[in-house]
Design a protein around this motif. Structure first.
Motif, PDB file in Angstrom:
ATOM      1  N   TYR A 111     -32.681  43.107 -18.677  1.00  0.00           N
ATOM      2  CA  TYR A 111     -33.214  43.562 -17.395  1.00  0.00           C
ATOM      3  C   TYR A 111     -34.745  43.471 -17.387  1.00  0.00           C
ATOM      4  O   TYR A 111     -35.342  42.947 -16.448  1.00  0.00           O
ATOM      5  CB  TYR A 111     -32.773  44.993 -17.098  1.00  0.00           C
ATOM      6  CG  TYR A 111     -33.479  45.553 -15.893  1.00  0.00           C
ATOM      7  CD1 TYR A 111     -33.163  45.102 -14.617  1.00  0.00           C
ATOM      8  CD2 TYR A 111     -34.514  46.489 -16.029  1.00  0.00           C
ATOM      9  CE1 TYR A 111     -33.835  45.570 -13.507  1.00  0.00           C
ATOM     10  CE2 TYR A 111     -35.195  46.952 -14.916  1.00  0.00           C
ATOM     11  CZ  TYR A 111     -34.854  46.495 -13.660  1.00  0.00           C
ATOM     12  OH  TYR A 111     -35.534  46.949 -12.562  1.00  0.00           O
ATOM     13  N   MET A 157     -50.045  42.506 -13.779  1.00  0.00           N
ATOM     14  CA  MET A 157     -49.827  43.806 -14.403  1.00  0.00           C
ATOM     15  C   MET A 157     -48.347  44.055 -14.632  1.00  0.00           C
ATOM     16  O   MET A 157     -47.931  44.524 -15.692  1.00  0.00           O
ATOM     17  CB  MET A 157     -50.429  44.886 -13.479  1.00  0.00           C
ATOM     18  CG  MET A 157     -50.235  46.310 -13.943  1.00  0.00           C
ATOM     19  SD  MET A 157     -49.252  47.242 -12.721  1.00  0.00           S
ATOM     20  CE  MET A 157     -47.834  47.701 -13.707  1.00  0.00           C
ATOM     21  N   ARG A 158     -47.528  43.724 -13.620  1.00  0.00           N
ATOM     22  CA  ARG A 158     -46.095  43.967 -13.745  1.00  0.00           C
ATOM     23  C   ARG A 158     -45.473  43.148 -14.858  1.00  0.00           C
ATOM     24  O   ARG A 158     -44.623  43.628 -15.606  1.00  0.00           O
ATOM     25  CB  ARG A 158     -45.388  43.686 -12.419  1.00  0.00           C
ATOM     26  CG  ARG A 158     -45.336  44.940 -11.578  1.00  0.00           C
ATOM     27  CD  ARG A 158     -44.643  44.770 -10.249  1.00  0.00           C
ATOM     28  NE  ARG A 158     -43.620  43.739 -10.222  1.00  0.00           N
ATOM     29  CZ  ARG A 158     -43.389  42.952  -9.177  1.00  0.00           C
ATOM     30  NH1 ARG A 158     -44.123  43.062  -8.093  1.00  0.00           N
ATOM     31  NH2 ARG A 158     -42.439  42.059  -9.229  1.00  0.00           N
ATOM     32  N   GLU A 160     -46.997  41.970 -17.559  1.00  0.00           N
ATOM     33  CA  GLU A 160     -47.439  42.518 -18.852  1.00  0.00           C
ATOM     34  C   GLU A 160     -46.693  43.793 -19.203  1.00  0.00           C
ATOM     35  O   GLU A 160     -46.256  43.974 -20.337  1.00  0.00           O
ATOM     36  CB  GLU A 160     -48.938  42.825 -18.813  1.00  0.00           C
ATOM     37  CG  GLU A 160     -49.808  41.604 -19.027  1.00  0.00           C
ATOM     38  CD  GLU A 160     -51.247  41.898 -18.623  1.00  0.00           C
ATOM     39  OE1 GLU A 160     -51.721  43.021 -18.891  1.00  0.00           O
ATOM     40  OE2 GLU A 160     -51.884  40.997 -18.019  1.00  0.00           O
ATOM     41  N   TRP A 161     -46.529  44.663 -18.210  1.00  0.00           N
ATOM     42  CA  TRP A 161     -45.825  45.917 -18.478  1.00  0.00           C
ATOM     43  C   TRP A 161     -44.375  45.659 -18.890  1.00  0.00           C
ATOM     44  O   TRP A 161     -43.876  46.251 -19.850  1.00  0.00           O
ATOM     45  CB  TRP A 161     -45.851  46.833 -17.250  1.00  0.00           C
ATOM     46  CG  TRP A 161     -44.924  48.005 -17.416  1.00  0.00           C
ATOM     47  CD1 TRP A 161     -45.182  49.161 -18.086  1.00  0.00           C
ATOM     48  CD2 TRP A 161     -43.569  48.065 -16.954  1.00  0.00           C
ATOM     49  NE1 TRP A 161     -44.072  49.960 -18.067  1.00  0.00           N
ATOM     50  CE2 TRP A 161     -43.069  49.316 -17.381  1.00  0.00           C
ATOM     51  CE3 TRP A 161     -42.745  47.210 -16.230  1.00  0.00           C
ATOM     52  CZ2 TRP A 161     -41.758  49.717 -17.100  1.00  0.00           C
ATOM     53  CZ3 TRP A 161     -41.452  47.612 -15.945  1.00  0.00           C
ATOM     54  CH2 TRP A 161     -40.976  48.858 -16.382  1.00  0.00           C
ATOM     55  N   TRP A 164     -44.135  44.399 -22.381  1.00  0.00           N
ATOM     56  CA  TRP A 164     -44.424  45.506 -23.297  1.00  0.00           C
ATOM     57  C   TRP A 164     -43.205  46.424 -23.419  1.00  0.00           C
ATOM     58  O   TRP A 164     -42.794  46.787 -24.518  1.00  0.00           O
ATOM     59  CB  TRP A 164     -45.651  46.283 -22.798  1.00  0.00           C
ATOM     60  CG  TRP A 164     -45.843  47.601 -23.470  1.00  0.00           C
ATOM     61  CD1 TRP A 164     -46.492  47.825 -24.658  1.00  0.00           C
ATOM     62  CD2 TRP A 164     -45.363  48.880 -23.016  1.00  0.00           C
ATOM     63  NE1 TRP A 164     -46.459  49.162 -24.960  1.00  0.00           N
ATOM     64  CE2 TRP A 164     -45.771  49.830 -23.980  1.00  0.00           C
ATOM     65  CE3 TRP A 164     -44.638  49.305 -21.900  1.00  0.00           C
ATOM     66  CZ2 TRP A 164     -45.469  51.190 -23.859  1.00  0.00           C
ATOM     67  CZ3 TRP A 164     -44.332  50.646 -21.777  1.00  0.00           C
ATOM     68  CH2 TRP A 164     -44.749  51.581 -22.749  1.00  0.00           C
ATOM     69  N   ALA A 165     -42.612  46.755 -22.262  1.00  0.00           N
ATOM     70  CA  ALA A 165     -41.474  47.677 -22.260  1.00  0.00           C
ATOM     71  C   ALA A 165     -40.284  47.072 -23.011  1.00  0.00           C
ATOM     72  O   ALA A 165     -39.592  47.767 -23.764  1.00  0.00           O
ATOM     73  CB  ALA A 165     -41.090  48.031 -20.831  1.00  0.00           C
ATOM     74  N   GLU A 168     -40.881  47.513 -26.616  1.00  0.00           N
ATOM     75  CA  GLU A 168     -40.670  48.911 -27.009  1.00  0.00           C
ATOM     76  C   GLU A 168     -39.189  49.177 -27.267  1.00  0.00           C
ATOM     77  O   GLU A 168     -38.823  49.765 -28.268  1.00  0.00           O
ATOM     78  CB  GLU A 168     -41.140  49.854 -25.892  1.00  0.00           C
ATOM     79  CG  GLU A 168     -42.633  50.009 -25.782  1.00  0.00           C
ATOM     80  CD  GLU A 168     -43.233  50.673 -27.004  1.00  0.00           C
ATOM     81  OE1 GLU A 168     -42.850  51.813 -27.321  1.00  0.00           O
ATOM     82  OE2 GLU A 168     -44.089  50.032 -27.658  1.00  0.00           O
TER      83      GLU A 168
END
Lengths: 175, 175
Positions: A111, A157-158, A160-161, A164-165, A168
């Motif tokens: 997702y 930004m979206r 990259e986030w 990153w997520a 994680e």
DNA sequence: TCCTCCATGTAAACTGTTACATGATTTG
DNA sequence: CAAATCATGTAACAGTTTACATGGAGGA
């Protein structure tokens, strides 16, 4: 309640018919404030009744051209300068994030990488569109460029986030 | 159409009453999917009627505790994994940017610096909130942290963009 | 003549907000 | 016993989407 202000804003540049306005909503405003034909014609009637617009000309095929009145300009100005609340906004995408634990770790990561790709595609589409637009010195171009830059930064930004997520979650998965 | 999925998501963790759900909407989900009490009770009834939820217990004061059914879990899973469209989003703030030329340059710059300050305040509020939350290992905390990071990046981006845009206008003003 | 574009509207369904309305239970 | 909290619902209104419905004008 901002559809009316979008319409007042467009008509403050020049008089137009409902049909003309629709082109504005389908092109320049499509990423900022989409509107349907039903809404536009309905709101034109309301705005005219309220005295913020008036029919300035009639043409073939029942065409009615509307012009902003001075009351309309005052309302536009009021809206542009009124104090803004710190608005919380709804986000499907983020709502899903809250419930990612109901998926398998792999599905959840799928997702998030999908989100990253969507953002990336939108970023590319904007870049491509930016190249095709004939930017002039007119007010809509100047402001359009500011809005464009927002779009570019937002999609970047979206992406990259989301990447990153995904990482994680991938870390947690290993444990 | 995502209110129902927010509710299914919350109930997939544990059964709850409408009143309990409201606490979820007022706290963890408040920045992502706000909902009113009216909506929640109405939707609970619809979801139960559709067989996605069932009343699992009744308590004092007419309390009804709802639990997700297996159909409900299937629907939640379907929603979480369905292909996402690239959604255009409405933005008041950006709509105003398009019509900034109807203000004086000074008013326009005031608007943009106001935007920067709003973003900055939201960023601070999030940072402050992040410190106050008792993050655990529970699923909602893990996912909540991801959503939080999104909020931090988003507000930071908005502030930077607004400051940049204000400067752009200031440059043009000099000419 | 046929197709495309121009042009306007109405109706139904759904989502969301605000306000109203009621009452039981627990706690200080 | 008073106040806070728990608990559920209804009604009116505003905004959005989708579908329906109609027809004139201009160009190939």
């Amino acid at each position: 309640m901002s559809l009316r202000h979008a319409m007042l804003g467009l008509l403050a540049n020049e008089p137009a018919s409902g049909y003309d306005l629709m082109k504005g909503f389908e092109t320049s405003l499509s990423n900022v404030w989409p509107a349907t034909q039903s809404q536009v014609y309905g709101e034109l009637a309301k705005l005219a009744k309220a005295g913020l617009l008036e029919v300035s000309a009639e043409g073939p095929r029942g065409r009615k051209e509307y012009a902003i009145t001075s009351d309309g300009r005052m309302e536009l100005h009021r809206w542009l300068t009124e104090p803004q609340p710190d608005t919380p906004r709804r986000s499907d995408a983020l709502l899903r994030v809250f419930f990612l634990n109901h998926l398998t770790p792999l599905e959840a990561i799928t997702y998030l990488t999908g989100e990253a790709e969507r953002a990336s595609r939108q970023h590319e589409a904007l870049t491509e569109l930016e190249g095709r637009i004939d930017w002039g010195d007119d007010p809509l171009s100047v402001n359009g460029r500011l809005a464009f830059e927002y779009g570019l930064r937002f999609t970047a930004m979206r992406e990259e986030w989301a990447r990153w997520a995904a990482e994680e979650l991938d870390k947690t998965r290993g444990e």
